[in-house]
Design a protein around this motif. Sequence first.
Motif, mmCIF file in Angstrom:
data_model
loop_
_atom_site.group_PDB
_atom_site.id
_atom_site.type_symbol
_atom_site.label_atom_id
_atom_site.label_comp_id
_atom_site.label_asym_id
_atom_site.label_seq_id
_atom_site.Cartn_x
_atom_site.Cartn_y
_atom_site.Cartn_z
ATOM 1 N N UNK A 1 0.857 -1.185 0.000
ATOM 2 C CA UNK A 1 0.000 0.000 0.000
ATOM 3 C C UNK A 1 0.892 1.234 0.000
ATOM 4 N N UNK A 2 0.726 2.096 -1.001
ATOM 5 C CA UNK A 2 1.467 3.355 -1.073
ATOM 6 C C UNK A 2 0.462 4.476 -1.260
ATOM 7 N N UNK A 3 0.656 5.569 -0.539
ATOM 8 C CA UNK A 3 -0.345 6.625 -0.602
ATOM 9 C C UNK A 3 0.280 7.995 -0.344
ATOM 10 N N UNK A 4 -0.412 9.013 -0.797
ATOM 11 C CA UNK A 4 0.006 10.401 -0.597
ATOM 12 C C UNK A 4 -0.496 10.889 0.761
ATOM 13 N N UNK A 5 0.359 11.625 1.458
ATOM 14 C CA UNK A 5 -0.028 12.213 2.739
ATOM 15 C C UNK A 5 0.068 13.733 2.613
ATOM 16 N N UNK A 6 -1.061 14.400 2.661
ATOM 17 C CA UNK A 6 -1.115 15.860 2.503
ATOM 18 C C UNK A 6 -1.483 16.488 3.843
ATOM 19 N N UNK A 7 -0.658 17.423 4.290
ATOM 20 C CA UNK A 7 -0.908 18.067 5.577
ATOM 21 C C UNK A 7 -0.436 19.511 5.515
ATOM 22 N N UNK A 8 -0.715 20.270 6.558
ATOM 23 C CA UNK A 8 -0.406 21.702 6.559
ATOM 24 C C UNK A 8 0.526 22.032 7.725
ATOM 25 N N UNK A 9 1.615 22.759 7.439
ATOM 26 C CA UNK A 9 2.553 23.122 8.500
ATOM 27 C C UNK A 9 2.056 24.354 9.265
ATOM 28 N N UNK A 10 2.841 24.789 10.247
ATOM 29 C CA UNK A 10 2.410 25.894 11.107
ATOM 30 C C UNK A 10 2.339 27.232 10.383
ATOM 31 N N UNK A 11 2.986 27.319 9.235
ATOM 32 C CA UNK A 11 2.929 28.551 8.439
ATOM 33 C C UNK A 11 1.797 28.530 7.425
ATOM 34 N N UNK A 12 1.012 27.464 7.452
ATOM 35 C CA UNK A 12 -0.120 27.340 6.544
ATOM 36 C C UNK A 12 0.243 26.783 5.183
ATOM 37 N N UNK A 13 1.529 26.347 5.017
ATOM 38 C CA UNK A 13 1.946 25.795 3.733
ATOM 39 C C UNK A 13 1.520 24.334 3.626
ATOM 40 N N UNK A 14 1.112 23.946 2.435
ATOM 41 C CA UNK A 14 0.730 22.561 2.186
ATOM 42 C C UNK A 14 1.989 21.723 1.985
ATOM 43 N N UNK A 15 2.088 20.613 2.696
ATOM 44 C CA UNK A 15 3.221 19.699 2.579
ATOM 45 C C UNK A 15 2.723 18.344 2.081
ATOM 46 N N UNK A 16 3.563 17.674 1.290
ATOM 47 C CA UNK A 16 3.189 16.374 0.733
ATOM 48 C C UNK A 16 4.289 15.362 1.029
ATOM 49 N N UNK A 17 3.903 14.245 1.627
ATOM 50 C CA UNK A 17 4.823 13.128 1.869
ATOM 51 C C UNK A 17 4.239 11.847 1.297
ATOM 52 N N UNK A 18 5.046 10.801 1.318
ATOM 53 C CA UNK A 18 4.598 9.511 0.819
ATOM 54 C C UNK A 18 4.476 8.537 1.984
ATOM 55 N N UNK A 19 3.387 7.792 2.021
ATOM 56 C CA UNK A 19 3.150 6.806 3.066
ATOM 57 C C UNK A 19 3.189 5.393 2.507
ATOM 58 N N UNK A 20 3.565 4.448 3.356
ATOM 59 C CA UNK A 20 3.692 3.048 2.950
ATOM 60 C C UNK A 20 3.150 2.127 4.034
ATOM 61 N N UNK A 21 2.566 1.015 3.623
ATOM 62 C CA UNK A 21 2.333 -0.124 4.501
ATOM 63 C C UNK A 21 2.506 -1.375 3.666
ATOM 64 N N UNK A 22 3.503 -2.181 4.027
ATOM 65 C CA UNK A 22 3.765 -3.433 3.323
ATOM 66 C C UNK A 22 3.268 -4.572 4.190
#
Length: 450
Positions: A58-79
Amino acid sequence: MPYVHDTMLRLQKSSPAQTEFYQAAEEVLESIRPLLDKDKHYREHGIVERLVEPERQIMFRVVWQDDQGRVQVNKGYRIQFNSALGPYKGGLRFHPSVNAGIIKFLGFEQIFKNSLTGLAIGGGKGGSDFNPKGRSDAEIMRFCQAFMSELYRHIGDTIDVPAGDIGVGAREIGYLYGQYKRLTGSYEGVLTGKGLKWGGSLARKEATGYGAVYFAQNMLEERGDSLNGKVCLVSGAGNVAIYTIEKLYELGALPVTCSDSQGTLYHAKGIDLALLKELKEVRRSSLEVYLEAHPDAVYTPVSAYPADGHAVWRYSAQAAFPSATQNELTDADAKVLLENGVYCISEGANMPSTAQAVDRFIDARICYGPGKAANAGGVATSQLEMAQNASMTQWTFEEVDHRLKDIMAGIFQRSISTAREFDQPDNLVLGANIAGFRKVADAMIEQGLV
């Protein structure tokens, strides 16, 4: 053996550019050659080919917001690698180095580690390339909530039970569990490493470090020796290293090193455990700050490390506990360790020694406990947490520690008896791999083509 060679070639085609995964798979497959030669039915059932391919990725996009209000994108995994023995079980790692290959290597190792415990748990692993260092609690909470908003679809207390790993401690587990509960409306033992007030287990934080020390003690006792009075080298400064140091002191040993991502600390009088806990668990400071209280200690920054290895392994000692990360102990480090008197190595981290270093240890016939056996205490105690959750009870620290000690002794006995069965009594790599493989393989055969 063409069979192993051909399997590795297919693996490199199906999982390109995953070096750590190849390393883990090849180490296991090479060491179980004697079993594959002896029992042909494993080949007939395609066990190796099935084992090296995860049941689910399982691979997925992780979208969240930092303290400055900027959108951040990371990658998530579960094998979810193998469920022949029970629900998938393995940690979540949040670290910039995380990629599919790292998670697959960790998940593959987890299959055999979990099998060796004798408990009903399968193998899995997960994580993200998110780096929690320097992030506020609010940012970490938002990331964890975003991560769990996808992961919750794939886990459950009888399906897949993640735990913590590098970058995922009690704080992160709390945020992840809160989001899982919010999304599902279910209060269940779906994560381990939980807070003691809401389903966690006493001794879970200490378990991996304690277990590695117990395994070392078992290896030494088999040879009529003990840890009492031994000078010990420990790498890392997280939970595994800290509680390895704590248990070493309890057993009369003298741990003199630890390390973090910035450098290595050596204190000939013995590491000040209370100060180390304060620096890493409370202040989250660099080890260099330790010198303010102990100017007689020696701090070596990463920039001054030897080109062929790690400063933490370049001191005289009798025992070593690699407890930081994969491939931290090189062939050159192994050579120096042996020259400096080390004859007992118990791995608290996952695959911390390179393949060349492992070969050197096996050839030297020292007490060498590979990670999948020596560091299984963490996942074993996670399963004990699952058992407590299922019965809605909480055991005492002493009861959990006693069970952990027994589990580690059982892992050692399974590993050494298997090594002796194949006429290599000093090779616990072979013993652990064959013992772990055989139990999973037999279960897979009995369950048919699933």
